[in-house]
Design a protein around this motif. Sequence first.
Motif, PDB file in Angstrom:
ATOM      1  N   PRO A 169       0.827  -1.215   0.000  1.00 35.15           N
ATOM      2  CA  PRO A 169       0.000   0.000   0.000  1.00 35.15           C
ATOM      3  C   PRO A 169       0.856   1.257   0.000  1.00 35.15           C
ATOM      4  N   LEU A 170       0.417   2.248  -0.790  1.00 34.70           N
ATOM      5  CA  LEU A 170       1.132   3.509  -0.886  1.00 34.70           C
ATOM      6  C   LEU A 170       0.168   4.655  -0.640  1.00 34.70           C
ATOM      7  N   ASP A 171       0.456   5.471   0.369  1.00 37.14           N
ATOM      8  CA  ASP A 171      -0.304   6.687   0.625  1.00 37.14           C
ATOM      9  C   ASP A 171       0.346   7.811  -0.164  1.00 37.14           C
ATOM     10  N   ARG A 172      -0.248   8.178  -1.284  1.00 33.40           N
ATOM     11  CA  ARG A 172       0.374   9.149  -2.167  1.00 33.40           C
ATOM     12  C   ARG A 172       0.318  10.581  -1.631  1.00 33.40           C
ATOM     13  N   ASP A 173      -0.415  10.775  -0.534  1.00 28.95           N
ATOM     14  CA  ASP A 173      -0.507  12.108   0.048  1.00 28.95           C
ATOM     15  C   ASP A 173       0.408  12.278   1.258  1.00 28.95           C
ATOM     16  N   ASP A 174       1.161  11.258   1.597  1.00 30.95           N
ATOM     17  CA  ASP A 174       2.029  11.296   2.777  1.00 30.95           C
ATOM     18  C   ASP A 174       3.453  10.972   2.342  1.00 30.95           C
ATOM     19  N   SER A 175       4.322  11.979   2.337  1.00 38.88           N
ATOM     20  CA  SER A 175       5.695  11.765   1.875  1.00 38.88           C
ATOM     21  C   SER A 175       6.416  10.750   2.747  1.00 38.88           C
ATOM     22  N   ARG A 176       6.151  10.748   4.042  1.00 34.77           N
ATOM     23  CA  ARG A 176       6.802   9.771   4.917  1.00 34.77           C
ATOM     24  C   ARG A 176       6.284   8.365   4.632  1.00 34.77           C
ATOM     25  N   GLY A 177       4.987   8.269   4.322  1.00 38.43           N
ATOM     26  CA  GLY A 177       4.424   6.971   3.974  1.00 38.43           C
ATOM     27  C   GLY A 177       5.000   6.447   2.676  1.00 38.43           C
ATOM     28  N   ALA A 178       5.263   7.354   1.729  1.00 36.77           N
ATOM     29  CA  ALA A 178       5.854   6.954   0.456  1.00 36.77           C
ATOM     30  C   ALA A 178       7.254   6.388   0.667  1.00 36.77           C
ATOM     31  N   GLN A 179       8.038   7.016   1.534  1.00 34.78           N
ATOM     32  CA  GLN A 179       9.383   6.514   1.801  1.00 34.78           C
ATOM     33  C   GLN A 179       9.321   5.154   2.484  1.00 34.78           C
ATOM     34  N   ALA A 180       8.358   4.994   3.391  1.00 35.38           N
ATOM     35  CA  ALA A 180       8.206   3.695   4.051  1.00 35.38           C
ATOM     36  C   ALA A 180       7.857   2.613   3.039  1.00 35.38           C
ATOM     37  N   SER A 181       7.046   2.962   2.049  1.00 36.04           N
ATOM     38  CA  SER A 181       6.683   1.994   1.016  1.00 36.04           C
ATOM     39  C   SER A 181       7.895   1.620   0.170  1.00 36.04           C
ATOM     40  N   LEU A 182       8.745   2.619  -0.128  1.00 35.31           N
ATOM     41  CA  LEU A 182       9.968   2.329  -0.877  1.00 35.31           C
ATOM     42  C   LEU A 182      10.885   1.408  -0.073  1.00 35.31           C
ATOM     43  N   ASP A 183      10.930   1.624   1.232  1.00 34.12           N
ATOM     44  CA  ASP A 183      11.746   0.751   2.080  1.00 34.12           C
ATOM     45  C   ASP A 183      11.236  -0.689   2.028  1.00 34.12           C
ATOM     46  N   LEU A 184       9.909  -0.848   2.003  1.00 32.28           N
ATOM     47  CA  LEU A 184       9.338  -2.187   1.896  1.00 32.28           C
ATOM     48  C   LEU A 184       9.652  -2.801   0.527  1.00 32.28           C
ATOM     49  N   ALA A 185       9.631  -1.957  -0.517  1.00 30.39           N
ATOM     50  CA  ALA A 185       9.980  -2.439  -1.846  1.00 30.39           C
ATOM     51  C   ALA A 185      11.417  -2.944  -1.880  1.00 30.39           C
ATOM     52  N   LEU A 186      12.307  -2.244  -1.183  1.00 31.03           N
ATOM     53  CA  LEU A 186      13.702  -2.687  -1.110  1.00 31.03           C
ATOM     54  C   LEU A 186      13.799  -4.065  -0.469  1.00 31.03           C
ATOM     55  N   GLU A 187      12.989  -4.306   0.526  1.00 27.09           N
ATOM     56  CA  GLU A 187      12.999  -5.619   1.176  1.00 27.09           C
ATOM     57  C   GLU A 187      12.608  -6.709   0.173  1.00 27.09           C
ATOM     58  N   VAL A 188      11.600  -6.409  -0.659  1.00 29.26           N
ATOM     59  CA  VAL A 188      11.160  -7.374  -1.674  1.00 29.26           C
ATOM     60  C   VAL A 188      12.297  -7.670  -2.643  1.00 29.26           C
ATOM     61  N   LEU A 189      12.966  -6.615  -3.118  1.00 26.84           N
ATOM     62  CA  LEU A 189      14.055  -6.788  -4.082  1.00 26.84           C
ATOM     63  C   LEU A 189      15.232  -7.540  -3.463  1.00 26.84           C
ATOM     64  N   ARG A 190      15.566  -7.196  -2.224  1.00 20.64           N
ATOM     65  CA  ARG A 190      16.694  -7.857  -1.566  1.00 20.64           C
ATOM     66  C   ARG A 190      16.391  -9.312  -1.245  1.00 20.64           C
ATOM     67  N   ALA A 191      15.103  -9.650  -1.238  1.00 16.35           N
ATOM     68  CA  ALA A 191      14.711 -11.049  -1.029  1.00 16.35           C
ATOM     69  C   ALA A 191      14.745 -11.831  -2.338  1.00 16.35           C
ATOM     70  N   GLY A 192      15.180 -11.170  -3.428  1.00 13.34           N
ATOM     71  CA  GLY A 192      15.322 -11.861  -4.699  1.00 13.34           C
ATOM     72  C   GLY A 192      14.048 -11.976  -5.499  1.00 13.34           C
ATOM     73  N   LYS A 193      13.094 -11.043  -5.277  1.00 12.13           N
ATOM     74  CA  LYS A 193      11.804 -11.115  -5.971  1.00 12.13           C
ATOM     75  C   LYS A 193      11.690 -10.024  -7.025  1.00 12.13           C
ATOM     76  N   ALA A 194      10.632 -10.138  -7.837  1.00 12.29           N
ATOM     77  CA  ALA A 194      10.371  -9.153  -8.894  1.00 12.29           C
ATOM     78  C   ALA A 194       9.388  -8.105  -8.387  1.00 12.29           C
ATOM     79  N   PHE A 195       9.676  -6.856  -8.737  1.00 19.53           N
ATOM     80  CA  PHE A 195       8.833  -5.761  -8.260  1.00 19.53           C
ATOM     81  C   PHE A 195       8.524  -4.821  -9.420  1.00 19.53           C
ATOM     82  N   GLY A 196       7.268  -4.414  -9.550  1.00 18.00           N
ATOM     83  CA  GLY A 196       6.847  -3.544 -10.637  1.00 18.00           C
ATOM     84  C   GLY A 196       6.619  -2.118 -10.185  1.00 18.00           C
ATOM     85  N   VAL A 197       7.032  -1.154 -11.015  1.00 16.52           N
ATOM     86  CA  VAL A 197       6.846   0.260 -10.695  1.00 16.52           C
ATOM     87  C   VAL A 197       6.410   1.011 -11.957  1.00 16.52           C
TER      88      VAL A 197
END
Length: 227
Positions: free
Chosen positions: A89-117
Amino acid sequence: MSTYYWVGRTLMMSLAHGVWRPTILGKGNVPKEGGVLLASNHLSFIDSFAIPVAAPRKVSFLAKQEYFTGTGIRGRFVRGFMEAGDAIPLDRDDSRGAQASLDLALEVLRAGKAFGVYPEGTRSRDGRLYRGRTGVAFLALTAGVPVVPVGLIGTDKVQPVGQRGLRLADVTVAFGTPILPSAYAGLPAGRARRQLTDDVMDAIAALTGQERADTYNERPVSADPDD
């Protein structure tokens, strides 16, 4: 891996291939394993369904949080698929929430998975390809993963902006040659992010043939839940 996801994916694949008969190009460009970003143009709500259906491996997405709070049959289906597909989930109106979502995306990538943007950030309402935001490069450079450009053609005809129903239209999903973060080693961080992002957008444009826009795509003030 969620049974709901694979059942839903199989049903959607059968529907997509049986009804729309999409043209899928370059599947071999998607690495079979390891972290990878799939960076696509964005024309329609159904893009987040079209890419997982066409890709040779499971793809997770950042998805606006409204997709997780819908009601009714449509809302429950969208929420179920997003959750089963490990959408973040991404809260597009909350800059801090957006950064938290990017951090979660990094976890997905570092786990060796595919991520779409979607580097454009939101759907193109006029069909042009807008300037990419550098979050895609931040993820690729930080996680050290390749970016596969994805070109979608025709998804805006399947579900035109402002329309609820689905229509018959020719759809193409094209996976381009991976762009490696190592090519930007040695550049200052800001310049590396901008150059990698611009290269991704150039590659997407080559796949789709879209007219380019020199500006960022801004989210419209709209009651449409898909915006």
